[in-house]
Design a protein around this motif. Structure first.
Motif, PDB file in Angstrom:
ATOM      1  N   VAL A   1       2.099   0.130  -0.353  1.00 24.99           N
ATOM      2  CA  VAL A   1       2.894  -1.006  -0.270  1.00 24.99           C
ATOM      3  C   VAL A   1       2.530  -1.639  -1.698  1.00 24.99           C
ATOM      4  CG1 VAL A   1       2.334  -3.500   0.798  1.00 24.99           C
ATOM      5  CG2 VAL A   1       2.251  -1.415   2.279  1.00 24.99           C
TER       6      VAL A   1
ATOM      7  N   LEU B   1       5.958  -3.053  -3.642  1.00 26.46           N
ATOM      8  CA  LEU B   1       5.923  -4.356  -4.220  1.00 26.46           C
ATOM      9  C   LEU B   1       6.443  -4.776  -5.539  1.00 26.46           C
ATOM     10  CD1 LEU B   1       5.693  -7.656  -3.489  1.00 26.46           C
ATOM     11  CD2 LEU B   1       3.102  -7.210  -3.872  1.00 26.46           C
TER      12      LEU B   1
ATOM     13  N   THR C   1      -0.085  -7.011   0.905  1.00 29.87           N
ATOM     14  CA  THR C   1      -0.898  -6.448   0.289  1.00 29.87           C
ATOM     15  C   THR C   1      -2.390  -6.532   0.422  1.00 29.87           C
ATOM     16  OG1 THR C   1      -1.148  -7.809  -1.540  1.00 29.87           O
ATOM     17  CG2 THR C   1       0.341  -6.263  -1.824  1.00 29.87           C
TER      18      THR C   1
ATOM     19  N   ILE D   1       4.547  -3.460   4.668  1.00 33.67           N
ATOM     20  CA  ILE D   1       5.923  -4.151   4.586  1.00 33.67           C
ATOM     21  C   ILE D   1       6.298  -4.221   6.042  1.00 33.67           C
ATOM     22  CG2 ILE D   1       8.104  -4.051   3.340  1.00 33.67           C
ATOM     23  CD1 ILE D   1       6.745  -2.584   1.436  1.00 33.67           C
TER      24      ILE D   1
ATOM     25  N   PHE E   1       5.793  -8.687   2.648  1.00 38.60           N
ATOM     26  CA  PHE E   1       5.093  -7.814   1.711  1.00 38.60           C
ATOM     27  C   PHE E   1       3.735  -8.214   1.684  1.00 38.60           C
ATOM     28  CE2 PHE E   1       9.343  -7.092   0.280  1.00 38.60           C
ATOM     29  CZ  PHE E   1       9.516  -5.822  -0.282  1.00 38.60           C
TER      30      PHE E   1
END
Length: 368
Positions: free
Chosen positions: A242, A246, A207, A173, A205
């Motif tokens: 993360v 999120l 991933t 992030i 964000f």
């Protein structure tokens, strides 16, 4: 008790772990030339030793992408019951038998050693080749959670080239304040796009373990030489937590929209389907049915969920637009979901579709 997903073969992985399975086939002449299994491998892994012998002779490996046999694993199997010192002794023996091969690829061993000692966080800068998926690595930089700025200097590329920055080799992030190119005429801010799952203001964000920015210069018509790139940022979170952050963020956003969705659901249930039965709307549907192949195919498929679409995109409902008409005219271009299970962005990425291709129509044409 389940399907065993073997890793893809690569020489690098093979030097660290036997990824060629026991049911593999080989030529009898190769078996004879290599001397077969070495009886001195008293603790096992004689097949690992044999495969390395064939690889040293330049033999190629082909993985069959099918599940073709059952394999039983016992808790007291030969390899599971061996002591650590016996395993170490066997690997040392394998190393010395194939020392030339290991020395030639010694960087593979040290690369794994670095991973064992701790995660090495690194950023990278790439130049993308035009009309190709190939990219050229230009620079790398080590980063950590305390990094506030990412600087790539001593560069030499034109600002009409496509440049990608991998911010770190982990999920992250990141708060990105600015991206600037340094040229012979001075510094200037440039625009970019990212592969972030969610963007809120300057908050990104990611991933994926390859969080990337694609640089889009605002002055592409000029051909100034770019000598450096400076990204001002904060790494707020790096690592496997993360996705959890999120989800929490998305839950917060959902909580904020629940009152509006509740009111919308109430309004929809009160008005029902009458909203879409005006003469004007029926005429528009008939015209589209006759003139638009996409409309006909998607309508007949049953894969367009009107109710889902209206609840997912309240702006369509509030504009008094028939949902399927909206999807065929504009929704697919905006990557809107036609139903709860179809992910247009992921499907387009997987099948490498351009922005001019309707992913649901492509799916229907391909599958049916």
């Amino acid at each position: 008790n389940s399907e065993w997903q073997l890793p893809e073969y690569s020489l690098e992985e093979m030097l660290l772990n036997n990824v060629i399975f026991c049911t593999s086939s080989f030529r009898r002449t190769d078996w004879e030339e290599a001397g077969g299994f070495d009886p001195a491998m008293i603790y096992g892994w004689e097949d690992y030793d044999f495969w390395l012998s064939l690889i040293e002779k330049g033999r190629q490996v082909k993985r069959i992408p099918e599940t073709l046999f059952y394999y039983r694993i016992r808790s007291d199997s030969m390899l599971r019951s061996k002591e650590k010192k016996q395993k170490v002794a066997t690997l040392v023996k394998i190393f010395h038998k194939h020392e030339a091969l290991y020395k030639k690829h010694i960087d593979v061993l040290f690369d794994r050693l670095v991973d064992i000692k701790g995660v090495y966080l690194e950023a990278a800068l790439y130049r993308l080749e035009a009309n190709s998926e190939k990219c050229e690595l230009l620079k790398t930089r080590r980063v950590d959670i305390e990094s506030k700025v990412l600087i790539f200097d001593q560069l030499n590329y034109r600002n009409n080239e496509i440049i990608e920055v991998q911010l770190v080799n982990e999920q992250a992030i990141v708060n990105i304040t600015s991206v600037e190119e340094n040229t012979e005429q001075g510094s200037r801010k440039v625009s970019f796009v990212s592969n972030a799952e969610l963007v809120e203001g300057n908050l990104y964000f990611f991933t994926t373990r390859e969080p990337r920015l694609t640089i889009r210069s605002q002055e592409a018509a000029r051909l100034d030489k770019v000598t450096g790139l400076t990204i001002t940022l904060n790494y707020l979170i790096i690592g496997d937590s993360v996705p959890e952050h999120l989800v929490n963020k998305l839950n917060q956003k959902l909580a904020a929209t629940r009152p509006m969705l509740a009111a919308l659901n109430k309004y929809m249930s009160r008005k029902g389907a009458k909203r879409f039965f005006s003469v004007k709307k029926i005429t528009e549907k008939l015209l589209l049915f006759c003139m638009s192949r996409a409309y006909r195919v998607i309508l007949r498929s049953g894969l367009f969920d009107r109710e889902f679409y209206l609840r997912k995109y309240p702006d369509v409902f509030l504009q008094d637009i028939d949902p399927l008409i909206h999807y065929c005219k504009a929704g697919w271009k905006e990557n809107r979901k036609p139903n709860a299970s179809f992910e247009p962005e992921q499907y387009k990425k997987t099948h490498r579709l351009s922005s001019e291709v309707n992913p649901l129509l492509y799916f229907l044409d391909k599958e049916f």
